[in-house]
Motif scaffolding. Structure first.
Motif, PDB file in Angstrom:
ATOM      1  N   ALA A 280     -12.897   4.659  37.714  1.00 37.77           N
ATOM      2  CA  ALA A 280     -13.385   4.860  36.348  1.00 37.77           C
ATOM      3  C   ALA A 280     -13.296   6.349  36.022  1.00 37.77           C
ATOM      4  CB  ALA A 280     -14.817   4.378  36.225  1.00 37.77           C
ATOM      5  N   ASP A 281     -12.749   6.661  34.869  1.00 41.55           N
ATOM      6  CA  ASP A 281     -12.680   8.055  34.419  1.00 41.55           C
ATOM      7  C   ASP A 281     -14.010   8.448  33.819  1.00 41.55           C
ATOM      8  OD1 ASP A 281     -10.048   8.386  35.183  1.00 41.55           O
ATOM      9  OD2 ASP A 281      -9.276   7.563  33.295  1.00 41.55           O
ATOM     10  N   PHE A 282     -14.438   9.677  34.089  1.00 38.85           N
ATOM     11  CA  PHE A 282     -15.726  10.143  33.611  1.00 38.85           C
ATOM     12  C   PHE A 282     -15.602  11.595  33.204  1.00 38.85           C
ATOM     13  CE2 PHE A 282     -20.167   9.832  33.122  1.00 38.85           C
ATOM     14  CZ  PHE A 282     -20.726  11.036  33.533  1.00 38.85           C
ATOM     15  N   ASP A 283     -15.916  11.881  31.949  1.00 40.07           N
ATOM     16  CA  ASP A 283     -15.840  13.256  31.444  1.00 40.07           C
ATOM     17  C   ASP A 283     -17.020  13.447  30.503  1.00 40.07           C
ATOM     18  OD1 ASP A 283     -15.043  15.797  30.860  1.00 40.07           O
ATOM     19  OD2 ASP A 283     -13.507  15.193  29.413  1.00 40.07           O
ATOM     20  N   TYR A 284     -18.035  14.186  30.977  1.00 37.44           N
ATOM     21  CA  TYR A 284     -19.230  14.346  30.168  1.00 37.44           C
ATOM     22  C   TYR A 284     -19.899  15.656  30.536  1.00 37.44           C
ATOM     23  CZ  TYR A 284     -23.753  13.290  28.069  1.00 37.44           C
ATOM     24  OH  TYR A 284     -24.888  13.323  27.308  1.00 37.44           O
TER      25      TYR A 284
END
Length: 182
Positions: free
Chosen positions: A165-169
């Motif tokens: 899963a891609d995660f950018d936060y």
């Protein structure tokens, strides 16, 4: 053993054959059961529901006259269990007695089931209702002197990551008002 006579006559002292096991058994005592007393009888005829004392058999067994070929009556319908409880013997020395009690209960009641959960290491009993299971727990304590604790079976939860899963936060520190909490 409760018995229903479907055909013919059963007399005290006769030898009958269990169709399932092929074992020959001598009928020692016949009893007609009433609500408040037992009545010893010499014979039972077709349609009678009686008890044969001292006969070792399982639920649904068919008995025939010794000379007759084995007949098998249709087995009774056994519904699936509706409730399960986890039981644990509180006295380590009584585990053997608990096993004997459970084996006896399984033999006499086809709706009572016992299983073992390998993951939680619990003994699970299943039956047709809460009262049904409570009666067997109470019988274990009274007849077999086995101290038993009962409770809800443990639920095994399983979670795993099964894909990327891609995660950018970026979490921003809150300075006022409604927003993120850290």
């Amino acid at each position: 053993t409760y018995t229903r006579i479907y055909q013919g006559t059963l007399k005290k002292g006769e030898t009958i054959k269990n169709s399932r096991t092929g074992r020959k058994i001598r009928v020692g005592r016949l009893v007609r059961l009433h609500a408040d007393h037992k009545e010893n009888i010499e014979e039972a005829t077709a349609g009678d529901i009686i008890a044969m004392v001292g006969i070792d058999c399982a639920s649904g067994d068919t008995f025939c006259a010794e000379a007759t070929d084995s007949l098998f009556l249709e087995s009774i319908f056994v519904p699936n269990s509706v409730i399960s409880l986890a039981i644990k013997c509180t006295d380590k020395g009584a585990i053997d007695k608990m096993s004997k009690a459970l084996a006896k209960f399984i033999k006499e009641d086809p709706t009572f089931r016992v299983s073992s959960d390998t993951e939680s290491k619990e003994t699970i009993i299943s039956g047709m209702g809460e009262l049904h299971l409570e009666i067997y727990i109470e019988r274990m304590q009274r007849e077999f002197d086995v101290p038993v604790e009962a409770g809800a079976p443990q639920v095994n939860y399983r979670e795993t990551i099964n894909q990327k899963a891609d995660f950018d936060y970026i979490h921003k520190k809150q300075t006022g008002g409604a927003g993120q909490f850290a």
